[in-house]
Structure formats: C-alpha cells, structure tokens
Design an enzyme around this catalytic site. Sequence first.
Site, PDB file in Angstrom:
ATOM      1  N   ALA A 552      88.809   4.464  12.668  1.00 24.19           N
ATOM      2  CA  ALA A 552      89.181   5.556  11.915  1.00 24.19           C
ATOM      3  C   ALA A 552      88.123   6.293  11.517  1.00 24.19           C
ATOM      4  CB  ALA A 552      89.728   4.787  10.591  1.00 24.19           C
ATOM      5  N   THR A 599      80.505   3.932   7.330  1.00 22.32           N
ATOM      6  CA  THR A 599      80.523   5.145   6.762  1.00 22.32           C
ATOM      7  C   THR A 599      79.733   4.998   5.317  1.00 22.32           C
ATOM      8  OG1 THR A 599      82.090   4.822   5.066  1.00 22.32           O
ATOM      9  CG2 THR A 599      82.807   5.513   6.988  1.00 22.32           C
ATOM     10  N   LYS A 623      76.151   0.767   1.651  1.00 20.21           N
ATOM     11  CA  LYS A 623      75.700   0.011   0.502  1.00 20.21           C
ATOM     12  C   LYS A 623      76.326   0.140  -0.901  1.00 20.21           C
ATOM     13  CE  LYS A 623      71.242   1.674   2.130  1.00 20.21           C
ATOM     14  NZ  LYS A 623      71.800   2.470   3.201  1.00 20.21           N
ATOM     15  N   VAL A 653      70.194  -3.350   3.743  1.00 22.90           N
ATOM     16  CA  VAL A 653      68.710  -3.477   3.616  1.00 22.90           C
ATOM     17  C   VAL A 653      68.011  -3.678   4.863  1.00 22.90           C
ATOM     18  CG1 VAL A 653      66.799  -4.508   2.309  1.00 22.90           C
ATOM     19  CG2 VAL A 653      69.245  -4.418   1.463  1.00 22.90           C
ATOM     20  N   LEU A 657      66.977  -5.726  10.440  1.00 23.31           N
ATOM     21  CA  LEU A 657      66.232  -6.819  10.038  1.00 23.31           C
ATOM     22  C   LEU A 657      66.708  -7.979   9.378  1.00 23.31           C
ATOM     23  CD1 LEU A 657      62.944  -4.881   8.787  1.00 23.31           C
ATOM     24  CD2 LEU A 657      63.417  -5.885  11.196  1.00 23.31           C
ATOM     25  N   GLU A 711      69.902   9.439   5.215  1.00 22.72           N
ATOM     26  CA  GLU A 711      71.481   9.260   5.189  1.00 22.72           C
ATOM     27  C   GLU A 711      71.805  10.561   5.108  1.00 22.72           C
ATOM     28  OE1 GLU A 711      73.424   7.088   3.137  1.00 22.72           O
ATOM     29  OE2 GLU A 711      71.697   5.676   3.717  1.00 22.72           O
ATOM     30  N   LYS A 726      69.036  -0.527  -2.631  1.00 19.86           N
ATOM     31  CA  LYS A 726      68.542  -1.720  -1.594  1.00 19.86           C
ATOM     32  C   LYS A 726      68.107  -2.762  -2.431  1.00 19.86           C
ATOM     33  CE  LYS A 726      67.922   1.002   2.411  1.00 19.86           C
ATOM     34  NZ  LYS A 726      67.056   1.803   3.383  1.00 19.86           N
ATOM     35  N   GLY A 840      67.837   3.600  11.613  1.00 19.25           N
ATOM     36  CA  GLY A 840      68.050   4.175  13.329  1.00 19.25           C
ATOM     37  C   GLY A 840      69.628   3.654  13.458  1.00 19.25           C
TER      38      GLY A 840
END
Length: 858
Positions: A552, A599, A623, A653, A657, A711, A726, A840
Amino acid sequence: MYLCTRNCKNLRSMKVMKFGGTSVGSVESILSLKRIVEAEQEPIIVVVSALGGITDRLIATSQMALRGEERWREEFESMRSRHHEMVEAVIGDTDKKQALLTTLDDMFEQLRSIFYGVFLIHDLSPKTEAAIASYGERLSSHIVANLINGGQRINARDFIRTTKKQGKHVLDAELTYKLVRETFGIENSELRIENYSYAQGLEAASKTNHNSQSQILNSQFSILNREKVAVVPGFIARDRDTGETTNLGRGGSDYTAAIIAAALDADMLEIWTDVDGFMTADPKVIKTAYTINELSYVEAMELCNFGAKVVYPPTIYPVCIKNIPIRVKNTFNPEHPGTLIKQKIDNDHKPIKGISSIKGTTLITVTGLSMVGVIGVNRRIFSVLAEHGISVFMVSQASSENSTSIGVRDEDADRAVEVLNIEFAKEIVTGAMFPMQAERGLATIAIVGENMKHTPGIAGKLFGTLGRSGISVIACAQGASETNISFVVDARFLRKSLNVLHDSFFLSEYKVLNLFICGIGTVGGNLIEQIRSQYETLKETRQLKLNVVGIASSKKAVFNRDGIDLTNYRELMENSDIERLKNEVIGMNIFNSVFVDCTASPDVADLYQTFLDHNISVVTANKIAASGPYDDYRRLKQTALKKGIKFLFETNVGAGLPIIGTINDLLNSGDKILRIEAVLSGTLNFIFNTIAADVPFSETVRRAKEMGYSEPDPRIDLCGTDVVRKLVILTREAGYKVEQDDVEKHLFMPDAFFEGALDDFWKQLPALDADFEARRQQLEHEQKRWRFVARMEGGHTSVSLEAVGSGHPFYRLEGSNNIVLLTTERYREYPMLIQGYGAGASVTAAGVFANIMSIANI
Ligand code: ADP
Ligand code: ASP
Ligand code: MG
C-alpha cells in the site's frame, strides 16, 4: 442382465470408475473421461454424476417453482441448453447425436411437466424433490454412454434400492447387492452379504481373496465375447417398497460406485474428480495443500466424516470391508498417480495425514448444577438425538461430568435443542439442569492420522500453534483410538486455523511469512526489491517463503492472499485509503502475518495497536509510535509480548546498524545501560561534514534531501526532532521512562525556520549561510568539527550541537554515518562503540529485512 465385458480375453481384474460432476461438467473434462475409459484394458463399470452444478440447479429451480416464480422457466431452459451444447460439442456422429438429443428432450419434457406441477400447486413433496434431483444423473449417463466406445447405459434404479428408516432413505444393502450381481451377471450363489461389525470387517477384509472372484468374472467374459462398458448413473435409487425414485444423499455417486464395487468384489474402486487425489486439506481453501500418496481406510473415513468432500463418507465402508482399494484421481491430470486408500500402509511415519473441517457447527451444551446426580444423562442425550435422526459428530465432556458439549450441524440445531429440552424437561423444572444452550456460528476442525497414537506432543503442537495465532478453542475431543483430534472454533477463524495448522504440520519444510508492506517510497521500494531478489535463495537455503500479500501507498494498494507479483506490483495497485488498508489487513485474517511500515505517517502508526491486537506482528521504520507517548509505546510492546508476536523497530535508530537489538541483548543478559552518547542523525552529520567554503549550509541541506538521507521534510532533522525521537527510543529501550518533552534541546537554527510552509523554508534557508560560514571558519581554525550529539545519562537526556576535537571518537565520523557509545556496567572503562551508515534507503530497507527475518526465525 448386463454383462460387464470389455476386451474380454485374459482378464484378471475388474474395477469400478466413478466420474464426478466436474469430470462430466465441461467439454474438455468429458473428452478426457472418454480417453481415460477407452484406454482401459480391464473390464470396467463407469459410474457418473450429473453435469457439474446441475443437481444444485435442479433443486434451486424446484424451489423457484414452489415459490411461484416464473424464473424457473429460464433456469430450466438454460439447463436444457447446457446439455444440448454438450452433446453438440462431443458427439460427432449425426444420427447418434439426433437420437441422443431426442432421448434427452423426452426427459426434459417430463421434467418440465414436474416443475410446472410444482409451480401450479405450490407443493414440493420430498418425493417430487427426489424425482427432480434424479434427472441430473439420468441425463448425464445417457451422454456418457453415447460418448464412449461400447458404452451401454444401465438403469441404477433397477438395482440400487433404499428403504425408509427414521424418515430417511437408506440403502437396503442385502437386496441391492443381490440385484447388482444379477444385473452384472454374477451368480448369486456367490453372494455374501456380511453383516460385519466394523472391526470384524477389517479383519475379514484382510483375508478376502480376489482371485476366486476374478474367476467368476472371467467366466462371464468368455461366455459373451462383446466389448461393452456399463455406464451407470450414480446417486439415484428406488424405494424397495413403493418403487418411488430416491437417492443416496448429496454427493452419493461415490457411494453408488462403492456399492457396485463391493457387490461385485471388484479389484479397485476409482474416484475420478477435479483434484490430484486426496489432499492434506481442501485445496480450494489451502493453496499449499498437496496430495497424500496413501491413506488407510480409517484415516480416509475420519477425514471424510469431517468434511473432506472429495469422497462421500458412506463410500468407504462397503469397499473397506471387502478390502477393495480406492484410488482417487484427477480427470484433468490423469498422469498424476493420485491417492491410494487401502487397509494398511507400509513405511508410514507421518503422524498427521490430513486436516478437514465442517463449517456450519452448533455446539449444544447440556449442563446443570447437579447434573452429576442425574442418572444416564449421556445415554439419554444420544438416544433422543438418534431417535430423531440427528447425528452428533463431536462430543466433549469434562471429567467433572457436569457439562457435556455436543457438536451438531447447524440445520439440526433447533431440533436438537427442542428434543433435548423435552427429554430433560423434568430435570430443568427441578433446577438440576439448565435449559440447553446452543452456540452457533462455529466450525469444527479435525486433524487425522493413525500414527498419532505413537507420537507424543501432537495435541501440544496443535493447541500451541492455534494459541500463537490468537485462535481460541471452544471445545475439543480426542477419541481413545487417537486417530483424530477434533476441536471447535469460531467460524470466522476457520480459514486461519486451517492455514496455521497446515503450515505447522505439513509444510515444516517451508515456513511462510505473509507480509503487508506499507509505503513504496525509497525504503519500501528498496525493501520490495530486496525481497524479490532474495526470495528463491531464502526458499532454498532457509526454507522460508516471504509471501507479500499486501502493498500500500497512501493512495493506492494491492492485496492478494496468494502473493503479489513483485515485478509489476505498481501496475497492480488501485485506489485505496488507510481505512481500506486496515480492513484488508485484518479481514485477510491470514496466519504468520507481519505488517511492515516504511512510511513516516502518524496515521499508519496509529494502526499498530489494532494489528497487534489481531496477532499481526509489526516491523516498522517509522519512528512515530516508539517515540510517541510512553504509555502507548509500552502498550504496543506489552501486547506483542502477551500475544507471542513481535513489534520491531530496529531501523528507527541508526538505519541498519544493530543498536536497539544490542541494547536489548545487553539488558537481557543482566547488564545495565549507564550512559549513551551518540551521533544519531545521518542527515545532520552529512550536513556538517559536507559544509565547506564552497558548499554553503543551504546547499548541504538540499543535497541531503536529494540523496535520500533526510526525512521527506528535512526540518524534522534540522529542528532536532528526529534525533530527539531516536534518543527517546534508545532511552526507553535502555529501560528508562522518558517523553520527548523531557529532552533538553540546544538547537542551531532559529525557531522561525520551522514554522510555515515547506516552500517558504527552502526560500529562507540561504539567509543562514553567511553566519554558518563564519562559525565554520572559526571551527576549522580550532581544528574541531561539528557533531549534533545526543546524550543520556541515568535517564536524563539532551541534544546539542557540539564542537569536538580531533581526540574525540566522534571526530572522524564520515558522511552520513552514525555512532553510538554505550557505557554499561560491563562496558564501563571502554564503552561499546557501534558505527556505520546511519541513513540511506537501502541500508534502512536491509534493517527492516533483518527484523522480518528475525520473526521468521522464531
Ligand atoms: P466430484 O464432483 O468429482 O464428486 P466434489 O466436488 O464432490 O467432486 O469433491 C472434490 C472437491 O473436494 C475438490 O475440488 C476439493 O475442493 C474438495 N476437497 C475437500 N477436502 C479435500 C481434500 N482433503 N482433498 C481433496 N479435495 C478436497
Ligand atoms: N449429483 C449429486 C450431487 O451433486 C451426486 C454426486 O455428484 O455425487 O449431490
Ligand atoms: Mg463428490
């Protein structure tokens, strides 16, 4: 007398071949039937059903006529045309075709008169209904007899005889067997109608010697050297006493074939249908169901009794006691060996053979305060139900004996409640028992396998699997024979139950995760591509199938429970909105599902709680939920924990990683997080690393946006909100309660830049360039670098732009990288350091992928 003969010399075996509705339902299938039958070298008898769907339509049309609806005429004409079209398509010889059409039309004229009678007098007696239903097989058998070389139609009503018991027409086995043998030219002196109990039957079955029977058949063949194939209409019968047309019940053509096979001591009964044999579950419901190579009679009987429609339940008994094997085969795929049903299976290790289900179940609970004192409750329950012809397919009684639950079909429920209330009227009046309670809208599922009795833990696996999928079991029963465990669930959970059980018992070589992916921007798009390119590898190396069942965006969506083609999903997407997304994800009610949010939308984050409540795991790169109000975050985590599913947000976050996972691992092993120092914004780090004499501040922001680091609205990065979120998430995961407002903020841009429209922001941004350049030159002179640092110490949190010197671990942090220093009780002197790409699309997508994989590994 008809003699069962074909290619008569040197024949040693005989079989009965039954072709179901779909096998005679289309031109393609009926021509396949012709090829299959004509390729036979052995003597055969062919039993046929009505053209697929015709019996239903005959019954529906009679109801229309009964209600006085003119529409019955159209329905009638369309049935007539369907038969005509079939004849036109499959019978080549003109004379034969004409004669056949005349025969069919004569029958259609009779049928029209019956319908008209029903229409006129508004009356449809069971007798008339049975007469109407019989036309399906009567018509189809004429077509098949004309189609196949040497076909000769035999009237089943001449030898399949019923008698009335408790208002129902049941087979008169003795008379029928005698008549079958007469019809097919077998000496009745050879007739043995055994009145076996089931157990005796099985024993006798193993001793039956087919050779002697073959002799009898052979002798008949040598008398009549003709090539003939008997074509018998299935399902229909005649009442022994009144001569009226009756039938063997819906799906009864299988039974006709079994009766003939048993009466003639055939060597094999073949049931030709539209699937590759008896399967692990109904393939129309479970796409991954596969053919069971061999089944014992007992297993087949259990599965059929619980709704495996592929064989009509009464079919098995007559052939079972004669030890005649049944082979179930596919008319549309005759090369497939199908399923062999026989008495004993060699090298049989599988504890569970199949799963079947009955949809319309009502559970009647007989209970009371002092029921233990009421004598013979069970005897009375079953006697009274039997007297009224109500069959009970499941019983569950608590050992305290004060409640008994009985599973009956929905259509029998009202009557069952009524007769039980009458039976226990006295006890109900005295208060020893309560009036009967009926719970409707249920379904019964059975898992079946004779080896269950040698395998501990099956029930545990069964109920564990259901529990993890949030399905509660309303009643359950396991017979002492341990060949079947049956249980009742809410009918809304039927499909999901079948899926999870099928997956856990039969597809152990493949685990399936069903994914709903929301967001097809840079992260979502990358993720879908990664899933597409890894699909085969994961299937082969990890036995994992990642089935994307929903995709979606904010305005469009595509859903397909069998899996979406990931090469062209964008073309498949159609208009949709968040409400539809929610309804589809919940409505699909699919097992092992994971909702993946790629999203940054608060509306999508708002759906998590509902999804978790519905046992759908959530993996998110968004987040908002984990950094939102603490109580909401906690509830999401608690729900996932309670339900045994996952709420994962590692990419919130540091993109890919392993930061949150590492913190969790440290805490789980008893460590304590004392301090966190981190550069958590890939965007800000990129900006402060890129800023140079010839690259002004505003340009760095623009580049960060273009390269997909920031963002979608870069102000969320610049105003520190992204870092605050974060930090809040890390602090919470480290075991502290914190809200975004608790974070102390030292920002580097005036507040005015964060208000107003995004376009205005871009226009105003260069105004800051000169000031930044001045500060940058100063910093260069001091040999320091800017880092936007997030800190947590004992639960206290802050973010600020700091100038770090060359000795600091944050000094050499390239490009958009992130770094996290964790000081814990165990890593006190030398803090743990996690560093790498922190932004990224592809690394974030890979992090989301890793979270999905961790669910697959549960
Ligand atoms: P026919 O018209 O040939 O008698 P039916 O429709 O009565 O065929 O039975 C075949 C159907 O039974 C299949 O198409 C399938 O959907 C259904 N079915 C239910 N359970 C099973 C199972 N365990 N294995 C195979 N088919 C099943
Ligand atoms: N034609 C009948 C029915 O639809 C019998 C059968 O197909 O076996 O029930
Ligand atoms: Mg059938």
